[in-house]
Design a protein around this motif. Sequence first.
Motif, PDB file in Angstrom:
ATOM      1  N   SER A 129       0.837  -1.205   0.000  1.00  0.00           N
ATOM      2  CA  SER A 129       0.000   0.000   0.000  1.00  0.00           C
ATOM      3  C   SER A 129       0.867   1.248   0.000  1.00  0.00           C
ATOM      4  CB  SER A 129      -0.906   0.014   1.231  1.00  0.00           C
ATOM      5  OG  SER A 129      -1.565   1.259   1.373  1.00  0.00           O
ATOM      6  N   LEU A 130       0.407   2.271  -0.705  1.00  0.00           N
ATOM      7  CA  LEU A 130       1.013   3.587  -0.590  1.00  0.00           C
ATOM      8  C   LEU A 130       0.546   4.218   0.721  1.00  0.00           C
ATOM      9  CD1 LEU A 130       0.329   4.907  -4.214  1.00  0.00           C
ATOM     10  CD2 LEU A 130       2.439   3.869  -3.347  1.00  0.00           C
ATOM     11  N   LEU A 131       1.344   5.162   1.245  1.00  0.00           N
ATOM     12  CA  LEU A 131       0.988   5.811   2.507  1.00  0.00           C
ATOM     13  C   LEU A 131       0.901   7.318   2.313  1.00  0.00           C
ATOM     14  CD1 LEU A 131       0.482   5.518   5.576  1.00  0.00           C
ATOM     15  CD2 LEU A 131       2.939   5.847   5.914  1.00  0.00           C
ATOM     16  N   PHE A 132      -0.257   7.898   2.657  1.00  0.00           N
ATOM     17  CA  PHE A 132      -0.482   9.340   2.623  1.00  0.00           C
ATOM     18  C   PHE A 132      -0.552   9.834   4.060  1.00  0.00           C
ATOM     19  CE2 PHE A 132      -3.178  13.051   2.885  1.00  0.00           C
ATOM     20  CZ  PHE A 132      -2.809  13.838   1.803  1.00  0.00           C
ATOM     21  N   VAL A 133       0.317  10.776   4.412  1.00  0.00           N
ATOM     22  CA  VAL A 133       0.393  11.297   5.776  1.00  0.00           C
ATOM     23  C   VAL A 133      -0.113  12.733   5.812  1.00  0.00           C
ATOM     24  CG1 VAL A 133       1.912  11.865   7.709  1.00  0.00           C
ATOM     25  CG2 VAL A 133       2.338   9.808   6.350  1.00  0.00           C
ATOM     26  N   ASP A 134      -1.087  12.985   6.658  1.00  0.00           N
ATOM     27  CA  ASP A 134      -1.563  14.336   6.921  1.00  0.00           C
ATOM     28  C   ASP A 134      -0.714  14.901   8.055  1.00  0.00           C
ATOM     29  OD1 ASP A 134      -2.845  16.638   7.719  1.00  0.00           O
ATOM     30  OD2 ASP A 134      -4.820  15.733   7.933  1.00  0.00           O
ATOM     31  N   ALA A 135       0.164  15.833   7.701  1.00  0.00           N
ATOM     32  CA  ALA A 135       1.088  16.408   8.682  1.00  0.00           C
ATOM     33  C   ALA A 135       0.698  17.831   9.075  1.00  0.00           C
ATOM     34  CB  ALA A 135       2.516  16.391   8.134  1.00  0.00           C
ATOM     35  N   ASP A 166      11.212  13.698   8.514  1.00  0.00           N
ATOM     36  CA  ASP A 166      12.217  13.256   7.545  1.00  0.00           C
ATOM     37  C   ASP A 166      11.571  12.220   6.642  1.00  0.00           C
ATOM     38  OD1 ASP A 166      14.358  12.182   6.097  1.00  0.00           O
ATOM     39  OD2 ASP A 166      15.757  12.422   7.760  1.00  0.00           O
ATOM     40  N   VAL A 167      11.050  12.656   5.520  1.00  0.00           N
ATOM     41  CA  VAL A 167      10.294  11.751   4.655  1.00  0.00           C
ATOM     42  C   VAL A 167      11.173  10.640   4.082  1.00  0.00           C
ATOM     43  CG1 VAL A 167       8.488  13.397   4.071  1.00  0.00           C
ATOM     44  CG2 VAL A 167      10.590  13.354   2.701  1.00  0.00           C
ATOM     45  N   LYS A 168      12.437  10.908   3.884  1.00  0.00           N
ATOM     46  CA  LYS A 168      13.325   9.874   3.345  1.00  0.00           C
ATOM     47  C   LYS A 168      13.604   8.796   4.382  1.00  0.00           C
ATOM     48  CE  LYS A 168      13.850  12.105  -0.528  1.00  0.00           C
ATOM     49  NZ  LYS A 168      13.241  11.657  -1.784  1.00  0.00           N
ATOM     50  N   GLU A 169      13.799   9.221   5.608  1.00  0.00           N
ATOM     51  CA  GLU A 169      14.068   8.273   6.692  1.00  0.00           C
ATOM     52  C   GLU A 169      12.819   7.484   7.051  1.00  0.00           C
ATOM     53  OE1 GLU A 169      15.655   6.189   9.939  1.00  0.00           O
ATOM     54  OE2 GLU A 169      16.643   7.230   8.280  1.00  0.00           O
ATOM     55  N   TRP A 170      11.673   8.129   7.035  1.00  0.00           N
ATOM     56  CA  TRP A 170      10.437   7.476   7.455  1.00  0.00           C
ATOM     57  C   TRP A 170       9.863   6.575   6.380  1.00  0.00           C
ATOM     58  CZ3 TRP A 170       7.429  12.047  10.180  1.00  0.00           C
ATOM     59  CH2 TRP A 170       8.166  12.443  11.307  1.00  0.00           C
ATOM     60  N   GLY A 171       9.990   6.963   5.123  1.00  0.00           N
ATOM     61  CA  GLY A 171       9.583   6.072   4.044  1.00  0.00           C
ATOM     62  C   GLY A 171       8.170   6.224   3.531  1.00  0.00           C
ATOM     63  N   GLU A 172       7.428   7.257   3.962  1.00  0.00           N
ATOM     64  CA  GLU A 172       6.093   7.440   3.398  1.00  0.00           C
ATOM     65  C   GLU A 172       6.200   7.947   1.965  1.00  0.00           C
ATOM     66  OE1 GLU A 172       6.461  11.226   5.974  1.00  0.00           O
ATOM     67  OE2 GLU A 172       7.602   9.410   5.575  1.00  0.00           O
ATOM     68  N   GLU A 173       5.209   7.596   1.149  1.00  0.00           N
ATOM     69  CA  GLU A 173       5.236   8.010  -0.254  1.00  0.00           C
ATOM     70  C   GLU A 173       4.680   9.411  -0.468  1.00  0.00           C
ATOM     71  OE1 GLU A 173       5.693   3.735  -0.136  1.00  0.00           O
ATOM     72  OE2 GLU A 173       4.093   4.996   0.702  1.00  0.00           O
ATOM     73  N   MET A 174       3.750   9.828   0.392  1.00  0.00           N
ATOM     74  CA  MET A 174       3.107  11.126   0.229  1.00  0.00           C
ATOM     75  C   MET A 174       2.893  11.770   1.594  1.00  0.00           C
ATOM     76  SD  MET A 174       0.100  10.013  -2.415  1.00  0.00           S
ATOM     77  CE  MET A 174       0.420   8.822  -3.729  1.00  0.00           C
ATOM     78  N   LEU A 175       2.979  13.083   1.625  1.00  0.00           N
ATOM     79  CA  LEU A 175       2.750  13.838   2.854  1.00  0.00           C
ATOM     80  C   LEU A 175       2.248  15.216   2.472  1.00  0.00           C
ATOM     81  CD1 LEU A 175       4.868  14.101   6.050  1.00  0.00           C
ATOM     82  CD2 LEU A 175       4.456  16.195   4.738  1.00  0.00           C
ATOM     83  N   ALA A 176       1.294  15.728   3.227  1.00  0.00           N
ATOM     84  CA  ALA A 176       0.755  17.056   2.947  1.00  0.00           C
ATOM     85  C   ALA A 176       0.626  17.860   4.232  1.00  0.00           C
ATOM     86  CB  ALA A 176      -0.607  16.948   2.265  1.00  0.00           C
ATOM     87  N   ALA A 177       0.811  19.171   4.110  1.00  0.00           N
ATOM     88  CA  ALA A 177       0.649  20.064   5.255  1.00  0.00           C
ATOM     89  C   ALA A 177       0.283  21.450   4.744  1.00  0.00           C
ATOM     90  CB  ALA A 177       1.921  20.127   6.098  1.00  0.00           C
ATOM     91  N   GLY A 178      -0.576  22.121   5.483  1.00  0.00           N
ATOM     92  CA  GLY A 178      -0.921  23.501   5.179  1.00  0.00           C
ATOM     93  C   GLY A 178      -0.141  24.449   6.065  1.00  0.00           C
ATOM     94  N   THR A 179      -0.304  25.759   5.824  1.00  0.00           N
ATOM     95  CA  THR A 179       0.570  26.726   6.469  1.00  0.00           C
ATOM     96  C   THR A 179      -0.055  27.510   7.617  1.00  0.00           C
ATOM     97  OG1 THR A 179      -0.011  28.386   4.801  1.00  0.00           O
ATOM     98  CG2 THR A 179       1.938  27.050   4.389  1.00  0.00           C
ATOM     99  N   ARG A 180      -1.373  27.429   7.820  1.00  0.00           N
ATOM    100  CA  ARG A 180      -1.996  28.351   8.772  1.00  0.00           C
ATOM    101  C   ARG A 180      -1.862  27.920  10.222  1.00  0.00           C
ATOM    102  NH1 ARG A 180      -7.597  27.251  10.389  1.00  0.00           N
ATOM    103  NH2 ARG A 180      -7.806  29.505  10.657  1.00  0.00           N
TER     104      ARG A 180
END
Length: 370
Positions: free
Chosen positions: A176-182, A192-206
């Motif tokens: 499975s691919l992994l999408f992380v809401d950060a 550290d997305v490279k160390e953790w290994g998730e394929e996708m991660l998203a975060a907003g700025t507010r």
Amino acid sequence: MEHLPQQYRHLFPTLQTHTMLASCSQSALAEPVSRAIQDYHDSLLYKGTNWKEAIEKTKFARNEFAKLIGAEPDEVAIVPSVSDALVSVASSLTAFGKKHVVYTDMDFPAVPHVWQAHSDYTVSVIPSIDGVLPLEQYETHISDETVLTCVPHVHYRDGYVQDIKAIAEISQRKGSLLFVDAYQSAGHIPIDVKEWGEEMLAAGTRKYLLGIPGVAFLYVRKELADALKPKASAWFGRENGFEGAYAKDARRFQTGTPAFISVYAAAAALSLLNHIGVSHTRDHVKTICADAVQYAAEKGLQLAAAQGGGQPGMVAIRDERASETAALLKKKKVICAPRDNVIRLAPHFYNTKEDMRRAIDEIAAKTIHK
């Protein structure tokens, strides 16, 4: 890390009059971010156009976010919101041929909303157990037929922190691919997305990223991006804009012209965060939250966060009249973020132990005029 507030509080005018503890919803506005917003406004007011400058600011913001999470700039797309990021991801998965998606009952409501709109997917919800999500739950609910697993890094309601690296290992083993809401972690917890290994991660700025609404970032691992063809993609997601071919990196998940005023704000905010260092922010926030947890217990308040997970950067206090209490706190210039029956105290590097204790005193004393 008490030196952080001493060094940087002067950058936040609101702190001269208010106790700001709502970073899980909207952080205080820093003067460099305010100046960036003014720069955008002035460039239009006095020069008439700022397209070239805005495009350069977009590149700068992308680079700063990539630095923040340990990614490469071409692995980052700029999108309007985390919800838009997931919509774009959801539109790109048909190439894998699998139709099973899982998310957790700790995900922000926008996540189930996205998948409820995709009737061609079979969706399962991973339930928490007594307020925590043991890794065994992921082992049970992710199957060989799962195309995507959606998880929050930090639970928006009480600050519960998940072990993303361990979850990524499970999801990858199951195919499975992994999408992380950060959204609730980026800016105060090192990523550290490279160390953790998730394929996708998203975060907003507010929130903890010190920005304003209107812009978010989507990381897509370089090796994966070229295999995905999001239907939610437009000219900013194409090579050289006007050409029909998808961009050869995560930019293919972009749609139209971004909210440049929010991009200007994000560029300044991310630059400040990277200058301070998220690890320093993490250490400071952990220290003052640990003190606040003990202090709240001494005051007889009931905490909402379950035991387990990492040390949260939020102190969540149970209150059946949370919204009313928060409104009364606001009258005393203590700004917090209620959610359901919980008052969330979410500090940042500019906060002190005294800020947290003041809020807890106000909640516990019941001296607020109701």
